[in-house]
Motif scaffolding. Structure first.
Motif, PDB file in Angstrom:
ATOM      1  N   ARG A  34     -26.386  31.571  31.154  1.00  0.00           N
ATOM      2  CA  ARG A  34     -27.250  32.565  30.503  1.00  0.00           C
ATOM      3  C   ARG A  34     -26.443  33.810  30.162  1.00  0.00           C
ATOM      4  O   ARG A  34     -26.738  34.504  29.206  1.00  0.00           O
ATOM      5  CB  ARG A  34     -28.422  32.923  31.416  1.00  0.00           C
ATOM      6  N   VAL A  35     -25.431  34.089  31.000  1.00  0.00           N
ATOM      7  CA  VAL A  35     -24.582  35.257  30.804  1.00  0.00           C
ATOM      8  C   VAL A  35     -23.128  34.842  30.991  1.00  0.00           C
ATOM      9  O   VAL A  35     -22.808  34.105  31.925  1.00  0.00           O
ATOM     10  CB  VAL A  35     -24.927  36.382  31.809  1.00  0.00           C
ATOM     11  N   ILE A  36     -22.280  35.332  30.100  1.00  0.00           N
ATOM     12  CA  ILE A  36     -20.845  35.102  30.213  1.00  0.00           C
ATOM     13  C   ILE A  36     -20.183  36.463  30.346  1.00  0.00           C
ATOM     14  O   ILE A  36     -20.392  37.343  29.505  1.00  0.00           O
ATOM     15  CB  ILE A  36     -20.290  34.370  28.977  1.00  0.00           C
ATOM     16  N   VAL A  37     -19.422  36.636  31.410  1.00  0.00           N
ATOM     17  CA  VAL A  37     -18.676  37.874  31.614  1.00  0.00           C
ATOM     18  C   VAL A  37     -17.231  37.610  31.221  1.00  0.00           C
ATOM     19  O   VAL A  37     -16.563  36.791  31.846  1.00  0.00           O
ATOM     20  CB  VAL A  37     -18.761  38.361  33.076  1.00  0.00           C
ATOM     21  N   ALA A  38     -16.782  38.283  30.181  1.00  0.00           N
ATOM     22  CA  ALA A  38     -15.404  38.148  29.734  1.00  0.00           C
ATOM     23  C   ALA A  38     -14.568  39.172  30.484  1.00  0.00           C
ATOM     24  O   ALA A  38     -14.752  40.369  30.321  1.00  0.00           O
ATOM     25  CB  ALA A  38     -15.319  38.372  28.225  1.00  0.00           C
ATOM     26  N   LEU A  39     -13.670  38.684  31.327  1.00  0.00           N
ATOM     27  CA  LEU A  39     -12.810  39.551  32.129  1.00  0.00           C
ATOM     28  C   LEU A  39     -11.532  39.838  31.348  1.00  0.00           C
ATOM     29  O   LEU A  39     -10.587  39.063  31.382  1.00  0.00           O
ATOM     30  CB  LEU A  39     -12.482  38.898  33.473  1.00  0.00           C
ATOM     31  N   GLY A  40     -11.524  40.926  30.615  1.00  0.00           N
ATOM     32  CA  GLY A  40     -10.344  41.334  29.865  1.00  0.00           C
ATOM     33  C   GLY A  40     -10.368  40.915  28.411  1.00  0.00           C
ATOM     34  O   GLY A  40     -11.236  40.168  27.951  1.00  0.00           O
ATOM     35  N   ALA A  41      -9.378  41.413  27.688  1.00  0.00           N
ATOM     36  CA  ALA A  41      -9.306  41.226  26.241  1.00  0.00           C
ATOM     37  C   ALA A  41      -9.074  39.767  25.847  1.00  0.00           C
ATOM     38  O   ALA A  41      -9.636  39.298  24.851  1.00  0.00           O
ATOM     39  CB  ALA A  41      -8.206  42.108  25.661  1.00  0.00           C
ATOM     40  N   GLY A  68     -11.489  34.858  23.495  1.00  0.00           N
ATOM     41  CA  GLY A  68     -11.890  33.460  23.618  1.00  0.00           C
ATOM     42  C   GLY A  68     -13.388  33.269  23.491  1.00  0.00           C
ATOM     43  O   GLY A  68     -13.854  32.338  22.836  1.00  0.00           O
ATOM     44  N   VAL A  69     -14.159  34.149  24.083  1.00  0.00           N
ATOM     45  CA  VAL A  69     -15.622  34.019  24.070  1.00  0.00           C
ATOM     46  C   VAL A  69     -16.211  34.412  22.725  1.00  0.00           C
ATOM     47  O   VAL A  69     -17.074  33.722  22.183  1.00  0.00           O
ATOM     48  CB  VAL A  69     -16.255  34.865  25.201  1.00  0.00           C
ATOM     49  N   PHE A  70     -15.765  35.531  22.175  1.00  0.00           N
ATOM     50  CA  PHE A  70     -16.373  36.063  20.951  1.00  0.00           C
ATOM     51  C   PHE A  70     -15.652  35.650  19.671  1.00  0.00           C
ATOM     52  O   PHE A  70     -16.163  35.858  18.580  1.00  0.00           O
ATOM     53  CB  PHE A  70     -16.461  37.588  21.034  1.00  0.00           C
ATOM     54  N   ALA A  83     -25.014  44.232  26.418  1.00  0.00           N
ATOM     55  CA  ALA A  83     -25.257  42.798  26.319  1.00  0.00           C
ATOM     56  C   ALA A  83     -25.007  42.405  24.871  1.00  0.00           C
ATOM     57  O   ALA A  83     -25.657  42.933  23.970  1.00  0.00           O
ATOM     58  CB  ALA A  83     -26.684  42.466  26.733  1.00  0.00           C
ATOM     59  N   LEU A  84     -24.048  41.532  24.660  1.00  0.00           N
ATOM     60  CA  LEU A  84     -23.693  41.085  23.316  1.00  0.00           C
ATOM     61  C   LEU A  84     -24.230  39.670  23.121  1.00  0.00           C
ATOM     62  O   LEU A  84     -23.916  38.770  23.903  1.00  0.00           O
ATOM     63  CB  LEU A  84     -22.176  41.132  23.139  1.00  0.00           C
ATOM     64  N   GLN A  85     -25.049  39.478  22.111  1.00  0.00           N
ATOM     65  CA  GLN A  85     -25.675  38.184  21.859  1.00  0.00           C
ATOM     66  C   GLN A  85     -24.654  37.181  21.348  1.00  0.00           C
ATOM     67  O   GLN A  85     -23.887  37.480  20.439  1.00  0.00           O
ATOM     68  CB  GLN A  85     -26.802  38.332  20.834  1.00  0.00           C
ATOM     69  N   LEU A  86     -24.659  35.985  21.924  1.00  0.00           N
ATOM     70  CA  LEU A  86     -23.797  34.893  21.484  1.00  0.00           C
ATOM     71  C   LEU A  86     -24.629  33.871  20.721  1.00  0.00           C
ATOM     72  O   LEU A  86     -25.857  33.809  20.882  1.00  0.00           O
ATOM     73  CB  LEU A  86     -23.102  34.252  22.683  1.00  0.00           C
ATOM     74  N   GLN A 118     -27.308  31.638  22.381  1.00  0.00           N
ATOM     75  CA  GLN A 118     -28.347  32.419  23.058  1.00  0.00           C
ATOM     76  C   GLN A 118     -27.929  32.978  24.409  1.00  0.00           C
ATOM     77  O   GLN A 118     -28.715  33.640  25.074  1.00  0.00           O
ATOM     78  CB  GLN A 118     -29.658  31.624  23.201  1.00  0.00           C
ATOM     79  N   ALA A 119     -26.708  32.715  24.832  1.00  0.00           N
ATOM     80  CA  ALA A 119     -26.194  33.364  26.041  1.00  0.00           C
ATOM     81  C   ALA A 119     -25.912  34.830  25.714  1.00  0.00           C
ATOM     82  O   ALA A 119     -25.728  35.196  24.551  1.00  0.00           O
ATOM     83  CB  ALA A 119     -24.916  32.677  26.521  1.00  0.00           C
ATOM     84  N   GLN A 120     -25.894  35.652  26.736  1.00  0.00           N
ATOM     85  CA  GLN A 120     -25.532  37.053  26.593  1.00  0.00           C
ATOM     86  C   GLN A 120     -24.070  37.190  27.033  1.00  0.00           C
ATOM     87  O   GLN A 120     -23.659  36.580  28.019  1.00  0.00           O
ATOM     88  CB  GLN A 120     -26.404  37.938  27.490  1.00  0.00           C
ATOM     89  N   GLY A 121     -23.326  38.013  26.335  1.00  0.00           N
ATOM     90  CA  GLY A 121     -21.940  38.265  26.699  1.00  0.00           C
ATOM     91  C   GLY A 121     -21.782  39.680  27.225  1.00  0.00           C
ATOM     92  O   GLY A 121     -22.386  40.617  26.707  1.00  0.00           O
TER      93      GLY A 121
END
Length: 140
Positions: A67-74, A79-81, A94-97, A100-103
């Motif tokens: 439901r939520v992805i935490v991107a640790l670092g640049a 990779g996620v976005f 909260a950045l929408q992916l 529908q997951a939140q980033g």
């Protein structure tokens, strides 16, 4: 893994996030390094390395369905976005992916280990913990 992994575990505990309820993975599945004597010093992956590993990260996301992805670092954020993300400007949002997951974007724990000034390090760690609390609240 190692000192950065311990920082992450401590911050998760401080944020009240049960470690057993998180899934941790690397956005890039291979590491570049430079030998310095007997030590391997990790180097930041190129955008090409991040892009080459994207299919693997996407496959993990389809299986885990976070439901939520935490991107640790640049690098993780790239990779996620799929594009560079300014950590300082994106923290606390909260950045929408597309799936529908939140980033959520925050510091990488290894950054916290490299901050030279004790006061700045404490502030960065506190911000990191707040970001993890925010992500956990979004997941709830």
């Amino acid at each position: 893994v190692g000192p950065a992994g311990r920082v992450l575990d401590e911050a998760l505990e401080a944020a009240g996030v049960p470690r057993a309820e998180t899934y941790v993975t690397n956005a890039v599945k291979h590491f570049r390094h430079e030998l310095r004597g007997k030590r391997r010093i990790h180097q930041t992956p190129s955008a090409g390395h991040v892009s080459a590993c994207r299919w693997w990260l996407d496959a993990e996301r389809r299986i885990v369905r976070p439901r939520v992805i935490v991107a640790l670092g640049a690098t993780a954020a790239l990779g996620v976005f799929g594009k560079p993300v300014a950590i300082g400007k994106s923290r606390g949002q909260a950045l929408q992916l597309a799936d529908q997951a939140q980033g959520v974007v925050t510091y990488h724990p290894s950054y916290l280990l490299r901050v030279p000034d004790a006061e700045t390090k404490a502030q960065a760690y506190a911000a990191f913990v707040e970001d993890l609390k925010f992500a956990w609240k979004l997941a709830g």
